[in-house]
Design a protein around this motif. Structure first.
Motif, PDB file in Angstrom:
ATOM      1  N   GLN A  12       0.794  -1.221   0.000  1.00 23.18           N
ATOM      2  CA  GLN A  12       0.000   0.000   0.000  1.00 23.18           C
ATOM      3  C   GLN A  12       0.829   1.274   0.000  1.00 23.18           C
ATOM      4  N   MET A  49      -6.799  -2.790  -1.172  1.00 20.30           N
ATOM      5  CA  MET A  49      -6.103  -1.644  -0.598  1.00 20.30           C
ATOM      6  C   MET A  49      -7.043  -0.808   0.256  1.00 20.30           C
ATOM      7  N   LYS A  63      -7.679  -2.522   3.584  1.00 21.12           N
ATOM      8  CA  LYS A  63      -6.518  -2.406   4.471  1.00 21.12           C
ATOM      9  C   LYS A  63      -6.385  -1.003   5.057  1.00 21.12           C
ATOM     10  N   VAL A  64      -6.374   0.000   4.183  1.00 29.29           N
ATOM     11  CA  VAL A  64      -6.036   1.357   4.607  1.00 29.29           C
ATOM     12  C   VAL A  64      -7.205   2.067   5.277  1.00 29.29           C
ATOM     13  N   ASP A 109      -6.642  -0.614   9.179  1.00 20.81           N
ATOM     14  CA  ASP A 109      -5.637   0.194   9.879  1.00 20.81           C
ATOM     15  C   ASP A 109      -6.231   1.092  10.967  1.00 20.81           C
ATOM     16  N   ASP A 125      -7.716  -6.909   7.098  1.00 21.04           N
ATOM     17  CA  ASP A 125      -6.282  -6.862   6.882  1.00 21.04           C
ATOM     18  C   ASP A 125      -5.809  -8.052   6.053  1.00 21.04           C
ATOM     19  N   CYS A 127      -5.313   6.069  -1.305  1.00 13.66           N
ATOM     20  CA  CYS A 127      -4.989   5.147  -0.205  1.00 13.66           C
ATOM     21  C   CYS A 127      -3.489   5.130   0.067  1.00 13.66           C
ATOM     22  N   ALA A 128      -2.682   5.198  -0.989  1.00 11.32           N
ATOM     23  CA  ALA A 128      -1.222   5.192  -0.814  1.00 11.32           C
ATOM     24  C   ALA A 128      -0.764   6.418  -0.037  1.00 11.32           C
ATOM     25  N   ILE A 158      -2.572   8.116   2.158  1.00 15.52           N
ATOM     26  CA  ILE A 158      -2.990   7.917   3.549  1.00 15.52           C
ATOM     27  C   ILE A 158      -2.042   6.953   4.251  1.00 15.52           C
ATOM     28  N   ALA A 159      -1.736   5.845   3.563  1.00 11.36           N
ATOM     29  CA  ALA A 159      -0.868   4.824   4.163  1.00 11.36           C
ATOM     30  C   ALA A 159       0.533   5.359   4.419  1.00 11.36           C
ATOM     31  N   PRO A 200       2.071   4.311   8.053  1.00  7.19           N
ATOM     32  CA  PRO A 200       2.329   2.964   7.521  1.00  7.19           C
ATOM     33  C   PRO A 200       2.110   1.879   8.569  1.00  7.19           C
ATOM     34  N   GLN A 201       1.281   0.907   8.219  1.00  8.36           N
ATOM     35  CA  GLN A 201       0.984  -0.209   9.098  1.00  8.36           C
ATOM     36  C   GLN A 201       1.249  -1.515   8.342  1.00  8.36           C
TER      37      GLN A 201
END
Length: 451
Positions: free
Chosen positions: A4, A188, A191-192, A196, A231, A435-436, A438-439, A443-444
């Motif tokens: 991500q 994605m 996940k994000v 997260d 996740d 999303c990238a 935000i991640a 980062p998680q």
């Protein structure tokens, strides 16, 4: 390298460009080397371990094909790195607690993907020994089977004989690119945007379990159930989507597990490549000496230990195995699967509740923390109060459960495929880029990177 984060998209663009220019005869070598770069991004020295697994798969596979009696020796050899890195300190700590004596610990970091790679190589060895007349692939296929970057860190767990024709034709698949890009984007977002933020709240709340009243404890348990699904299924969607973009079909790993009517059915829908691996390489070998019912328990204990070197995972696997054993003895799983209407809804709700409570052992760092959270959920410290983030958490939990019946690989890809690529791809690009960003700010890692 996390799927991500922007750094991965730099790698992906470079990989795709190189693949488009690579001569056909060199594709496997190129994919192998690119996958090693992907793995080395995390911690370069452990790349030697992955290379060792490749050699073990190649040499061991050819060896057991001609000498099947050597299978136990080769399987033990493949298991040794996993046992060393993952379980040595657990065993030493347990012996210290029992004996009171100080014992040495190695305290080595767990290599990413070691559990998944180990299981993939073991399936290669066992299947090759059982089917020696089946042609054994060349080194390039074996190397890519072990290291192909979409599945390298957290699966799905592959089977060599099913992957040979797929890995032989790696390319940019223009016909399936858009649908698989949509699947990647969906993963994605799960996940994000869901896993997260819910996970960050759960991490903070579970750090002080003694303060959790019933309301907070249930938010922790429900939150983790949503986090772990969003996740891990997200990683699987992203891995399947990435592989599909390059013409490789990975097996589906999740099929609406929270719609299951029994714990037995949950494990037929959750992390399916692991469930089927355990069925074929553990349960079938335990069934003859232990009997069908006890073999279920033994298999789930192995599953618990595979997930983590801690007593919390052993307890988690034992509880699941005991429930599944009782379901087999009483025939509950079959009756629940055939139920309809209100009865079926009741079975689904009860199964989800059991999963949610028992998952606390999976998340908690110790048995004491797990028991404290569960006790809080059943009123040991009173009703408690709504957390400040209750509205956000409730919304994310309800959205996940409401959309759960639609959350399958085929449904997502079919839905995206109905939209013209000229319209779908810009939307997908915006979603992925958003999303990238935000991640990148928070980062998680994927939860299963620790397994």
């Amino acid at each position: 390298m996390l799927f991500q984060l922007p750094s991965f998209f730099v790698f992906l663009a470079a990989f795709a460009a190189g693949l488009a220019l690579c001569p056909r005869r060199l594709v496997l070598a190129y994919v192998f080397l690119a996958s090693l770069v992907f793995y080395a991004w995390w911690y370069p020295p452990y790349t030697a371990l992955i290379l060792g697994y490749v050699l073990a798969a190649w040499i061991g596979g050819r060896l057991v094909r001609t000498h099947p009696r050597l299978l136990p020796v080769t399987v033990v050899a493949v298991l040794l790195p996993l046992l060393l890195f993952k379980y040595t300190d657990f065993v030493m700590t347990t012996l210290e607690e029992l004996s009171g004596a100080g014992l040495p610990h190695i305290r080595w970091g767990l290599p990413l993907g070691v559990s998944f790679v180990t299981f993939s190589v073991i399936s290669l060895l066992v299947d090759t020994a059982k089917n020696p007349k089946r042609p054994f692939p060349g080194f390039g296929i074996v190397a890519v089977y072990v290291t192909f970057f979409p599945h390298l860190i957290a699966g799905p767990i592959l089977r060599l004989h099913k992957m040979v024709p797929r890995l032989s034709n790696i390319r940019i698949d223009r016909g399936a690119f858009t649908a698989n890009a949509g699947l990647f984007a969906m993963g994605m977002m799960k996940k994000v945007l869901i896993a997260d933020p819910v996970g960050l709240w759960v991490d903070g709340a579970i750090a002080d379990p003694g303060q959790l009243g019933a309301i907070e404890a249930w938010f922790v348990m429900l939150g983790f159930a949503i986090q772990i699904y969003c996740d891990f299924s997200a990683y699987s969607d992203m891995a399947i989507g990435l592989a599909g973009m390059f013409g490789v079909a990975f097996p589906e790993n999740f099929n609406r597990p929270y719609a299951a009517t029994s714990m037995t059915e949950v494990w037929q829908r959750w992390h399916m490549t692991l469930s089927f691996w355990l069925r074929d390489y553990v349960y079938k070998y335990l069934r003859e000496p232990m009997g069908r019912v006890l073999a279920i328990l033994g298999t789930m204990v192995v599953s618990g230990l595979w997930h983590g070197a801690a007593w919390t995972f052993v307890v988690w696997g034992t509880i699941h195995g005991t429930i599944m054993m009782l379901e087999a003895l009483t025939g509950h799983a079959d009756r629940a699967r055939q139920s309809r209407g209100v009865a079926r809804a009741g079975f689904i709700l009860a199964t989800f509740g059991i999963w949610t409570v028992t998952a606390t052992f999976f998340r908690a760092p110790t048995l004491e923390v797990a028991l404290s959270v569960i006790a809080g959920g059943f009123g040991a410290r009173g009703a408690g109060a709504l957390p400040a983030e209750a509205a956000l958490l409730t919304g994310l939990i309800l959205v996940t459960l409401a959309l759960h019946p639609l959350d399958t690989v085929d449904r997502i890809r079919r839905a995206v495929a109905r939209v013209p690529a000229a319209l779908a791809l810009p939307v997908i690009a915006v979603l992925v880029a958003g999303c990238a960003m935000i991640a990148a700010g928070r980062p998680q890692a994927f939860f299963y990177f620790d397994f």
